[in-house]
Design a protein around this motif. Sequence first.
Motif, PDB file in Angstrom:
ATOM      1  N   ASN A   5      -6.885  -6.821  12.027  1.00 60.32           N
ATOM      2  CA  ASN A   5      -8.332  -7.026  12.143  1.00 60.32           C
ATOM      3  C   ASN A   5      -9.022  -6.896  10.793  1.00 60.32           C
ATOM      4  O   ASN A   5      -9.910  -7.688  10.467  1.00 60.32           O
ATOM      5  N   ALA A   6      -8.630  -5.906   9.996  1.00 60.96           N
ATOM      6  CA  ALA A   6      -9.219  -5.729   8.664  1.00 60.96           C
ATOM      7  C   ALA A   6      -8.901  -6.940   7.779  1.00 60.96           C
ATOM      8  O   ALA A   6      -9.750  -7.411   7.030  1.00 60.96           O
ATOM      9  N   TYR A   7      -7.678  -7.445   7.891  1.00 62.07           N
ATOM     10  CA  TYR A   7      -7.276  -8.599   7.087  1.00 62.07           C
ATOM     11  C   TYR A   7      -8.119  -9.833   7.430  1.00 62.07           C
ATOM     12  O   TYR A   7      -8.501 -10.604   6.547  1.00 62.07           O
ATOM     13  N   LYS A   8      -8.415 -10.015   8.725  1.00 58.93           N
ATOM     14  CA  LYS A   8      -9.229 -11.172   9.139  1.00 58.93           C
ATOM     15  C   LYS A   8     -10.596 -11.153   8.467  1.00 58.93           C
ATOM     16  O   LYS A   8     -11.142 -12.192   8.141  1.00 58.93           O
ATOM     17  N   VAL A   9     -11.141  -9.959   8.266  1.00 55.55           N
ATOM     18  CA  VAL A   9     -12.464  -9.845   7.646  1.00 55.55           C
ATOM     19  C   VAL A   9     -12.368  -9.935   6.125  1.00 55.55           C
ATOM     20  O   VAL A   9     -13.132 -10.635   5.474  1.00 55.55           O
ATOM     21  N   LEU A  10     -11.397  -9.213   5.544  1.00 51.65           N
ATOM     22  CA  LEU A  10     -11.313  -9.086   4.088  1.00 51.65           C
ATOM     23  C   LEU A  10     -10.542 -10.216   3.415  1.00 51.65           C
ATOM     24  O   LEU A  10     -10.795 -10.521   2.256  1.00 51.65           O
ATOM     25  N   GLY A  11      -9.561 -10.768   4.127  1.00 54.07           N
ATOM     26  CA  GLY A  11      -8.736 -11.815   3.533  1.00 54.07           C
ATOM     27  C   GLY A  11      -7.800 -11.300   2.468  1.00 54.07           C
ATOM     28  O   GLY A  11      -7.251 -12.072   1.687  1.00 54.07           O
ATOM     29  N   ASN A  12      -7.579  -9.986   2.432  1.00 59.69           N
ATOM     30  CA  ASN A  12      -6.698  -9.382   1.429  1.00 59.69           C
ATOM     31  C   ASN A  12      -5.838  -8.335   2.123  1.00 59.69           C
ATOM     32  O   ASN A  12      -6.359  -7.328   2.626  1.00 59.69           O
ATOM     33  N   GLN A  13      -4.540  -8.576   2.163  1.00 57.68           N
ATOM     34  CA  GLN A  13      -3.606  -7.699   2.883  1.00 57.68           C
ATOM     35  C   GLN A  13      -3.582  -6.292   2.297  1.00 57.68           C
ATOM     36  O   GLN A  13      -3.565  -5.307   3.036  1.00 57.68           O
ATOM     37  N   ASP A  14      -3.577  -6.180   0.983  1.00 66.43           N
ATOM     38  CA  ASP A  14      -3.522  -4.853   0.350  1.00 66.43           C
ATOM     39  C   ASP A  14      -4.771  -4.038   0.667  1.00 66.43           C
ATOM     40  O   ASP A  14      -4.675  -2.841   0.979  1.00 66.43           O
ATOM     41  N   GLU A  15      -5.929  -4.664   0.595  1.00 64.32           N
ATOM     42  CA  GLU A  15      -7.169  -3.964   0.918  1.00 64.32           C
ATOM     43  C   GLU A  15      -7.195  -3.556   2.394  1.00 64.32           C
ATOM     44  O   GLU A  15      -7.629  -2.454   2.727  1.00 64.32           O
ATOM     45  N   ALA A  16      -6.710  -4.435   3.272  1.00 63.03           N
ATOM     46  CA  ALA A  16      -6.651  -4.124   4.706  1.00 63.03           C
ATOM     47  C   ALA A  16      -5.732  -2.931   4.947  1.00 63.03           C
ATOM     48  O   ALA A  16      -6.079  -1.997   5.683  1.00 63.03           O
ATOM     49  N   ASN A  17      -4.559  -2.939   4.310  1.00 61.79           N
ATOM     50  CA  ASN A  17      -3.630  -1.808   4.436  1.00 61.79           C
ATOM     51  C   ASN A  17      -4.261  -0.515   3.918  1.00 61.79           C
ATOM     52  O   ASN A  17      -4.135   0.534   4.553  1.00 61.79           O
ATOM     53  N   ASP A  18      -4.922  -0.596   2.777  1.00 61.22           N
ATOM     54  CA  ASP A  18      -5.551   0.597   2.187  1.00 61.22           C
ATOM     55  C   ASP A  18      -6.598   1.192   3.124  1.00 61.22           C
ATOM     56  O   ASP A  18      -6.660   2.409   3.305  1.00 61.22           O
ATOM     57  N   ILE A  19      -7.410   0.333   3.699  1.00 60.38           N
ATOM     58  CA  ILE A  19      -8.473   0.810   4.591  1.00 60.38           C
ATOM     59  C   ILE A  19      -7.886   1.528   5.802  1.00 60.38           C
ATOM     60  O   ILE A  19      -8.312   2.621   6.161  1.00 60.38           O
ATOM     61  N   VAL A  20      -6.868   0.945   6.408  1.00 59.95           N
ATOM     62  CA  VAL A  20      -6.256   1.568   7.593  1.00 59.95           C
ATOM     63  C   VAL A  20      -5.545   2.868   7.196  1.00 59.95           C
ATOM     64  O   VAL A  20      -5.624   3.870   7.919  1.00 59.95           O
ATOM     65  N   GLN A  21      -4.885   2.869   6.049  1.00 56.37           N
ATOM     66  CA  GLN A  21      -4.244   4.106   5.584  1.00 56.37           C
ATOM     67  C   GLN A  21      -5.276   5.214   5.393  1.00 56.37           C
ATOM     68  O   GLN A  21      -5.034   6.371   5.752  1.00 56.37           O
ATOM     69  N   GLU A  22      -6.423   4.870   4.822  1.00 54.36           N
ATOM     70  CA  GLU A  22      -7.492   5.854   4.612  1.00 54.36           C
ATOM     71  C   GLU A  22      -7.982   6.413   5.944  1.00 54.36           C
ATOM     72  O   GLU A  22      -8.251   7.611   6.052  1.00 54.36           O
ATOM     73  N   ILE A  23      -8.095   5.557   6.953  1.00 51.73           N
ATOM     74  CA  ILE A  23      -8.550   6.005   8.270  1.00 51.73           C
ATOM     75  C   ILE A  23      -7.559   7.002   8.858  1.00 51.73           C
ATOM     76  O   ILE A  23      -7.950   8.070   9.335  1.00 51.73           O
ATOM     77  N   PHE A  24      -6.286   6.672   8.802  1.00 52.60           N
ATOM     78  CA  PHE A  24      -5.285   7.572   9.384  1.00 52.60           C
ATOM     79  C   PHE A  24      -5.147   8.857   8.578  1.00 52.60           C
ATOM     80  O   PHE A  24      -4.920   9.929   9.151  1.00 52.60           O
ATOM     81  N   LEU A  25      -5.305   8.774   7.285  1.00 52.59           N
ATOM     82  CA  LEU A  25      -5.292   9.992   6.469  1.00 52.59           C
ATOM     83  C   LEU A  25      -6.466  10.882   6.844  1.00 52.59           C
ATOM     84  O   LEU A  25      -6.327  12.102   6.989  1.00 52.59           O
ATOM     85  N   SER A  26      -7.614  10.276   7.041  1.00 59.15           N
ATOM     86  CA  SER A  26      -8.805  11.025   7.439  1.00 59.15           C
ATOM     87  C   SER A  26      -8.605  11.684   8.809  1.00 59.15           C
ATOM     88  O   SER A  26      -8.986  12.839   9.014  1.00 59.15           O
ATOM     89  N   ILE A  27      -8.007  10.952   9.736  1.00 58.46           N
ATOM     90  CA  ILE A  27      -7.736  11.519  11.064  1.00 58.46           C
ATOM     91  C   ILE A  27      -6.824  12.736  10.944  1.00 58.46           C
ATOM     92  O   ILE A  27      -7.059  13.767  11.570  1.00 58.46           O
ATOM     93  N   TRP A  28      -5.793  12.627  10.129  1.00 59.97           N
ATOM     94  CA  TRP A  28      -4.877  13.762   9.964  1.00 59.97           C
ATOM     95  C   TRP A  28      -5.597  14.949   9.314  1.00 59.97           C
ATOM     96  O   TRP A  28      -5.469  16.085   9.766  1.00 59.97           O
ATOM     97  N   ASN A  29      -6.355  14.671   8.278  1.00 61.57           N
ATOM     98  CA  ASN A  29      -7.043  15.756   7.569  1.00 61.57           C
ATOM     99  C   ASN A  29      -8.119  16.429   8.420  1.00 61.57           C
ATOM    100  O   ASN A  29      -8.409  17.604   8.222  1.00 61.57           O
ATOM    101  N   LYS A  30      -8.701  15.678   9.347  1.00 61.20           N
ATOM    102  CA  LYS A  30      -9.776  16.226  10.187  1.00 61.20           C
ATOM    103  C   LYS A  30      -9.320  16.461  11.622  1.00 61.20           C
ATOM    104  O   LYS A  30     -10.138  16.547  12.530  1.00 61.20           O
ATOM    105  N   ARG A  31      -8.017  16.584  11.825  1.00 60.23           N
ATOM    106  CA  ARG A  31      -7.477  16.658  13.179  1.00 60.23           C
ATOM    107  C   ARG A  31      -8.017  17.832  13.985  1.00 60.23           C
ATOM    108  O   ARG A  31      -8.190  17.733  15.191  1.00 60.23           O
TER     109      ARG A  31
END
Length: 189
Positions: free
Chosen positions: A38-64
């Motif tokens: 979904n992020a890739y569809k909006v951004l058109g950049n696979q690396d940026e899409a991966n980074d955004i999702v990684q940041e979300i999951f890192l945030s979930i872990w840190n704020k669990r």
Amino acid sequence: MSVYNKYDDHTLITLLKEDNQLAYTEIFERYSRILVNNAYKVLGNQDEANDIVQEIFLSIWNKRYELAITGSLSSYLYKATKNRILNHIAHEKVVSRYADSISNFIENDYILADSKIREQELEAIIAKEIALLPEKMREVFLLRKVEELSYDEIALQLNITDKTAKQQVYNSLKILREKLKSLVSVFIW
């Protein structure tokens, strides 16, 4: 096969709050790929899409421990992804406007007397940061940005794939942006 894939999202969140890493892994496995798509569809950049999702999951872990999800987990993750994408796009627009304003300033000959000195100092700082990049990354970066070779030419010269060359340039720019971001804003003013 893990027993966690049989658990519903609510149970996984409860286990996550109890420090259960396997519950976290199951949540990641369940949702990361679709969020990246979904992020890739909006951004058109696979690396940026991966980074955004990684940041979300890192945030979930840190704020669990204090994670408060009122609706469904999928809704929470989609909204978090959407918000991160919007923040990313807004940041890119700010950076672009800032670069445009500097270009306009320089093009219109409003150069201050000490600009040459600041330019030389900034070039020295950038050169130092480039020198600190890992050797292969630095080599690919210099071939692309200084010698202006195409990714295909770099791949041929270094016996790597053009994808590897692109990734090395992307990684080096990401590192340099991070290191120079705060410095440049202070330096310019």
